[in-house]
Structures are given as C-alpha cells and as structure tokens.
Design an enzyme around this catalytic site. Structure first.
Site, PDB file in Angstrom:
ATOM      1  CB  ALA A 290     -33.804  40.686  67.844  1.00 26.36           C
TER       2      ALA A 290
ATOM      3  N   GLY B 209     -36.198  35.861  64.860  1.00 24.64           N
ATOM      4  CA  GLY B 209     -35.891  36.758  65.962  1.00 24.64           C
ATOM      5  C   GLY B 209     -36.573  38.097  65.834  1.00 24.64           C
TER       6      GLY B 209
ATOM      7  CE1 TYR C 291     -28.428  26.368  61.454  1.00 25.00           C
ATOM      8  CE2 TYR C 291     -29.546  24.365  60.713  1.00 25.00           C
ATOM      9  CZ  TYR C 291     -29.600  25.629  61.274  1.00 25.00           C
ATOM     10  OH  TYR C 291     -30.811  26.163  61.654  1.00 25.00           O
TER      11      TYR C 291
ATOM     12  CB  SER D  28     -33.036  22.905  63.440  1.00 26.85           C
ATOM     13  OG  SER D  28     -33.175  22.539  62.084  1.00 26.85           O
TER      14      SER D  28
END
Length: 427
Positions: free
Chosen positions: A103, A108, A280, A235
C-alpha cells in the site's frame, strides 16, 4: 507524419522485447493500429481426486540455491519483527477494517487512499518498509486516524505470521472485513533467480505464496464479518485469452507443477529454468487460480466473497522499477496512445475501491475488469474522446472471463494443495 508512423510501428514491436518478451506476429487489428496514433479454515472433504503428494526426494537444498542467487539491486528480505500495536478498536470505531498489501505505491496506495477518504474504512497499510510507508501516507494526504502501517515482508513466511499476530493484537476480537492482496514484484531482466528467506523464487514467493499464507491465516477472522471479501489482484498477462497473455511471449504455463512438487529451491513452477517474465505471469495465474479454488472450498460455508481484478495497465507504477529509464518514460505513452490499455494510478485506485466496497461486487469467484476485455487493441471513441475496449481508462465494471488454462479446476486444485504444503500448513 511518415516518421511518426514509423516510430509508432517500431514501438509496437520494440516495447514487448524491452519488457523481456519476444513478440510473435500481431493480429491484423494491431497491425492496422501501427499506422494510427493463526489457524486456517479447513474445507469440506473434496471428491475431485486423490491428493497430490509432495516429491521431496530430489528437492535441492534451498541453502545451496540461496548461495547461487546473485547479489542484485533489490533490497534484501527483512523479516525482523515489529512490536505489536494494541487497542486498535478505539481507533477503528464503527468503520470496516481492511488490510491492503503493497500500500505504499501504485494500485495499493491509491486504492487504500480511496478507502481511507471514504470514512467507511479503517485501513491497515501492510508494507515491507514501515518508515517509508508512513512518510508516503502523510504526503498522499491520508486523513488522520484513518490508517495504521504494519510491517509485512511477503518474502518471509515468518514475517507473514508475525503480521497476522500483530494484526490480531491490534484489532482485538473484532472481525476483519476486507483483505486486499496487491503487493507484487516483477523481475523480467534478472539473469538468475533471487530467492526468498524460505528458499522460494522471489516472484512466486512474494506474489503468490506469501499472499497464500496470509489469506489462509486470516480466513477465520474474515468469516465473522457481515460482508467479508478477499480480493487478490490478477493480470491480463496470466490470461491467455488476451493480447498481453496470449500473443506476447512467454506465455504463462504451470505445466505439471513439477517445480512446486520438488519443494523449496524450485526456479519455475513447471520445473524449468528461471525466466523472469514468465515467473511473473505464472505467479498471476496462481493468484487467479487461488481465487477460484478459495471460492469452491469456502464461499458456501463462510459467506466470504473471493474475487480478482485487472485494473488496467498502470504504466507508471513501481512494478516496472526494474526496467530501464527510457522504458519507464516511453511505456505510458505507448499504452495510452497505441494499445489503449493505459489507466492512471488514481483511476486504478478508484477501481480497486469499487471491488472492495460496491454491492455489485458481492458475487464470489469473479474476475472483474473495466472498458473491454483487453482481447483487442483499443479503438478511439470520438464521442467519449477516449480509447475504448482494451481495459484502459473509462468504461464500466463487468465480469470478465478467465482463460481456459487459468480456469483449469484440476490444476488449480493441485496448485492449491501444493501451496498448502510449501507454506507449512500441511505435511
């Protein structure tokens, strides 16, 4: 004008390569665009087949893997404990309690800011660098007494457990209303893998396994809330039914999970050699599979809403901090004016807030998106004066489709069971 068109065409091909990918032939639409500008809950017994067994006989010693990892620029894993805060109930008041990981930047940060400013939520900023997160929260204008910062190093399972202990001490007996698993690392240019404190490849360890353990340990606190939700950020790169996931090499592919079966020390989930861009994408597939498997195992019994989202391409986010300077400069323009997938950090934060808060988003197991499904290059709408259809700015929320591979229930079950063992919740 001819020179500009040639530059755009070159960028269409060059940017995927700069991101660590090898571009494959583009569809006709894209070619035309070149010329235009705690204790976890236990689910009920499953009848979907025999439990996957962990194969540890050939597992590499994680300490040897750690020795092999090169000394690269990212900060080391810091699992040192934070002294727990108490009496948080007085600060939280009647507001809902939400935890947001990662965050201190990007999605975030802006999502947490929207939540804090709504005055309906008290936000726990779960970050690896506490002092930096405190400074950024003050600079961003978080209202006073709307948040607290707690240390969470997702590259350490011990740190995840410490965070859960500290959160429980802070909130007392009250439930946890929302959990947002957002933090991620992306290491496409690394020639060799980095490893977490527990010997997991860094991308999979932080993006998937750290969040997996965090979620498991907080399910009991979540199920006591009136409208509990777990949101794990996904994603398009993990979905093969999109341009970013299906046409840009390498594709996500968990294979037979032979890497995960070997235990700590594996470089890739499919057992292959390290490939940063693919690592990823694989981690994002695990994130989205986890959402679906949590839904199947726990939603009916607990009432917890499990969902994922793709907020659009946040081209300025710190996720790309490992890329070269010229890439970080050019990439936002490329995504905004060529593909149409661009979304600002502020708008992405509003989208995350919607999934956390909106009554529309109470359906469990869903993958939420906006402004098209990113299965095409965006088209300019002269009436709205914006590019539409590629998942970028503007548009309304809708229930998107997981790709066939990401929705594979059998692989999802095996991946989930193996993850339970990897994080130490099952033997």
């Amino acid at each position: 004008m001819g020179a500009l068109r040639r530059l755009v065409a070159a960028l269409v091909w060059a940017l995927p390569l700069a991101a660590g990918f090898v571009a494959q032939p583009l569809p006709a639409a894209l070619q035309r665009a070149q010329s235009s500008i705690a204790t976890p809950l236990r689910p009920r017994a499953s009848s979907t087949g025999s439990r996957v067994m962990m194969m540890t006989a050939t597992a590499p010693d994680p300490r040897e893997k750690l020795k092999m990892a090169p000394k690269l620029a990212s900060p080391p894993v810091d699992s040192s404990p934070q002294f727990p805060k108490v009496n948080g109930g007085l600060l939280i008041g009647n507001r809902k309690l939400v935890v947001v990981t990662g965050a201190s930047s990007g999605l975030g940060l802006y999502g947490a800011l929207e939540l804090a400013k709504s005055n309906d939520y008290y936000v726990v900023l779960a970050c690896r660098n506490v002092e930096r997160a405190k400074r950024i929260a003050q600079e961003a204008g978080f209202p006073k007494n709307s948040y607290t910062v707690m240390k969470l190093e997702l590259g350490s399972l011990e740190s995840v457990r410490n965070f859960v202990f500290n959160l429980k001490a802070f909130k007392g007996p009250r439930p946890l209303d929302r959990l947002v698993c957002n933090a991620a690392v992306y290491l496409p240019t690394d020639p060799e893998p980095r490893f977490t404190e527990d010997g997991f490849e860094m991308t999979m360890g932080v993006n998937h396994l750290g969040h997996f353990l965090l979620t498991q340990l907080l399910l009991g606190d979540l199920k006591r809330a009136a409208d509990p939700r777990v949101i794990i950020v996904g994603s398009i790169t993990g979905n093969q039914n999109t341009i970013g996931g299906g046409l840009v090499y390498p594709r996500a592919d968990l294979g037979d999970l032979s890497g995960m079966r070997r235990g700590a020390g594996f470089e890739m989930a499919d057992g292959g050699n390290f490939f940063g861009a693919k690592a990823y994408k694989d981690s994002k597939v695990c994130n989205m599979m986890t959402v679906q498997e949590l839904h199947r195992r726990f939603h009916d019994d607990t009432g917890i809403t499990f969902s994922s989202l793709y907020p659009g391409c946040i081209a300025e986010t710190g996720l790309f901090r490992e890329k070269r300077g010229w890439f970080r400069t050019v990439f936002p323009y490329f995504m905004k004016y060529v593909t149409g997938g661009y979304v600002s950090e502020a708008e992405s934060g509003r989208r995350l807030f919607q999934v956390v808060d909106d009554d529309v988003c109470t359906k469990s197991g869903v993958y939420w998106s906006w402004n098209g499904n990113a299965q095409q290059v965006g088209l300019y709408d002269p009436f709205a004066k914006e590019v539409r259809g590629a998942g970028g700015a503007g548009g309304d929320i809708f229930e998107n489709q997981y790709s066939q591979s990401t929705a594979d229930a059998s692989t999802a079950k095996d991946m989930y069971d193996l993850s339970m063992k990897l994080v130490g919740l099952e033997k």
